[in-house]
Design a protein around this motif. Sequence first.
Motif, PDB file in Angstrom:
ATOM      1  N   LEU A  29      46.481  42.447  31.144  1.00  0.00           N
ATOM      2  CA  LEU A  29      46.021  41.390  32.036  1.00  0.00           C
ATOM      3  C   LEU A  29      44.843  41.803  32.905  1.00  0.00           C
ATOM      4  O   LEU A  29      44.144  40.939  33.442  1.00  0.00           O
ATOM      5  N   GLN A  80      40.108  40.760  35.717  1.00  0.00           N
ATOM      6  CA  GLN A  80      40.976  39.963  34.861  1.00  0.00           C
ATOM      7  C   GLN A  80      40.474  39.980  33.419  1.00  0.00           C
ATOM      8  O   GLN A  80      39.265  39.985  33.172  1.00  0.00           O
ATOM      9  N   LEU A  90      43.073  36.900  28.799  1.00  0.00           N
ATOM     10  CA  LEU A  90      44.494  36.546  28.759  1.00  0.00           C
ATOM     11  C   LEU A  90      44.996  36.198  30.161  1.00  0.00           C
ATOM     12  O   LEU A  90      45.765  35.237  30.341  1.00  0.00           O
ATOM     13  N   ALA A  91      44.583  36.953  31.160  1.00  0.00           N
ATOM     14  CA  ALA A  91      44.999  36.674  32.530  1.00  0.00           C
ATOM     15  C   ALA A  91      44.454  35.336  33.005  1.00  0.00           C
ATOM     16  O   ALA A  91      45.154  34.565  33.678  1.00  0.00           O
ATOM     17  N   LEU A 146      46.449  32.677  31.542  1.00  0.00           N
ATOM     18  CA  LEU A 146      47.790  32.668  32.094  1.00  0.00           C
ATOM     19  C   LEU A 146      47.824  31.998  33.458  1.00  0.00           C
ATOM     20  O   LEU A 146      48.742  31.225  33.764  1.00  0.00           O
ATOM     21  N   LEU A 147      46.832  32.266  34.289  1.00  0.00           N
ATOM     22  CA  LEU A 147      46.842  31.743  35.651  1.00  0.00           C
ATOM     23  C   LEU A 147      46.509  30.257  35.702  1.00  0.00           C
ATOM     24  O   LEU A 147      47.166  29.485  36.374  1.00  0.00           O
ATOM     25  N   SER A 148      45.439  29.853  35.033  1.00  0.00           N
ATOM     26  CA  SER A 148      45.087  28.432  35.022  1.00  0.00           C
ATOM     27  C   SER A 148      43.871  28.207  34.153  1.00  0.00           C
ATOM     28  O   SER A 148      42.975  29.038  34.072  1.00  0.00           O
ATOM     29  N   GLN A 149      43.809  27.055  33.524  1.00  0.00           N
ATOM     30  CA  GLN A 149      42.631  26.685  32.752  1.00  0.00           C
ATOM     31  C   GLN A 149      41.459  26.424  33.664  1.00  0.00           C
ATOM     32  O   GLN A 149      40.318  26.609  33.290  1.00  0.00           O
ATOM     33  N   ILE A 162      54.808  31.564  36.610  1.00  0.00           N
ATOM     34  CA  ILE A 162      54.108  32.847  36.557  1.00  0.00           C
ATOM     35  C   ILE A 162      54.644  33.778  37.645  1.00  0.00           C
ATOM     36  O   ILE A 162      54.776  34.988  37.438  1.00  0.00           O
TER      37      ILE A 162
END
Length: 368
Positions: free
Chosen positions: A303, A317, A320-321, A324-327, A256
């Motif tokens: 995002l 956020q 989608l952001a 993208l960053l983490s579950q 990322i």
Amino acid sequence: MTLVLRFGRSDAARCRFAVSPLLETMTALLMLKSPGRHGWYLTWLRDVRHVVAGLDLALLNVAAPSRGHGPDFLWPSPTGPRTTIEDDLAQVRATDPRVVAAELAEHARRLDPRTVPADVYRALTGDPVIARDMLVAQQRLAWQALVAPLWRRMRGLLDADITARSRQLADGGLERLFADLHPRATWRNDELHLTGFRRGAVDLRSRGLVLVPTVFGWPNLGIGPTDDSSVTVPALVYPMLGAAQLWEPATQPPAIVRLLGAGRVSVLAETLIPSTTGGLAQRVGLAPATVSQHLAVLRDAGLVTARRRGREVLYSQTPLAVALLSQRSASRINQGADDPVVRPATAAKGKLHPCRNGCDDYDPSTRT
């Protein structure tokens, strides 16, 4: 059991937010004395133990026990959202010596003198002016060792919480504000019901309520004073939004970072809490103009979202952001709301802690 705060017609208008560097310091001191209380402070504990070991905090450690009730004057109610450590310490230093003497004497009666070094016990029960000034000096040392190195980032997160909560208050009044402040706080019929405290009712009597977000107090809820005859404005201390961000590693997934760039990723990560450009700039250490450029790109990419509240624009956020960053981040936010909201964990009910404002289940009416 439930403590009920009763709001009159003017109390809603007198609700305000505040921060307290000293409250964070005292709560951090309690955390240091009870390291098993919450697991996510372990990294911080490892970092500060060697520093604290060389400090003389003997009198403060005795005056602020990890169990039971300590002197109230060590936990002054914060004056506003811009309160500094000097403001807090000035309040303690200004305490009437007669109040200091009475509260320290009451505290000393609860101690076993055999468990306290003789010189510390003499200081606790001796001249109240000398004891007060010694305690202030040790509070300053504790601040410098425990909280000051983190304060810039802590303050940014606390400000972001206040911004988000103020927006809730503006959008939906007290009902919206208290809807997700804490699992043990429920608003109904113009009353705030706080479970886990000694049963009773407090009429605010046009004093309003001070709302104080806390980092080191997570995940607890505190209230004080609850003396219905007190002229002091009660302070409700609650865990701030996104407290975990302070303790989590600052590194982001390398892929990322390569995709967006380190600066842009740091800005995106901070928008977990709805924040202004200035607030984000303070927390990530970038110029506001640079942060504004990053936000424009992130918004165009879907995002972050931007929502105006008065003269401010809050950036948040998008789902989608989060993905993208983490579950893991996705599990901590309220996916159903317009803005991500970190929900504090339910605090366990237990014994009282000594602070007047910031510890779990504090209720001065239980004092013995």
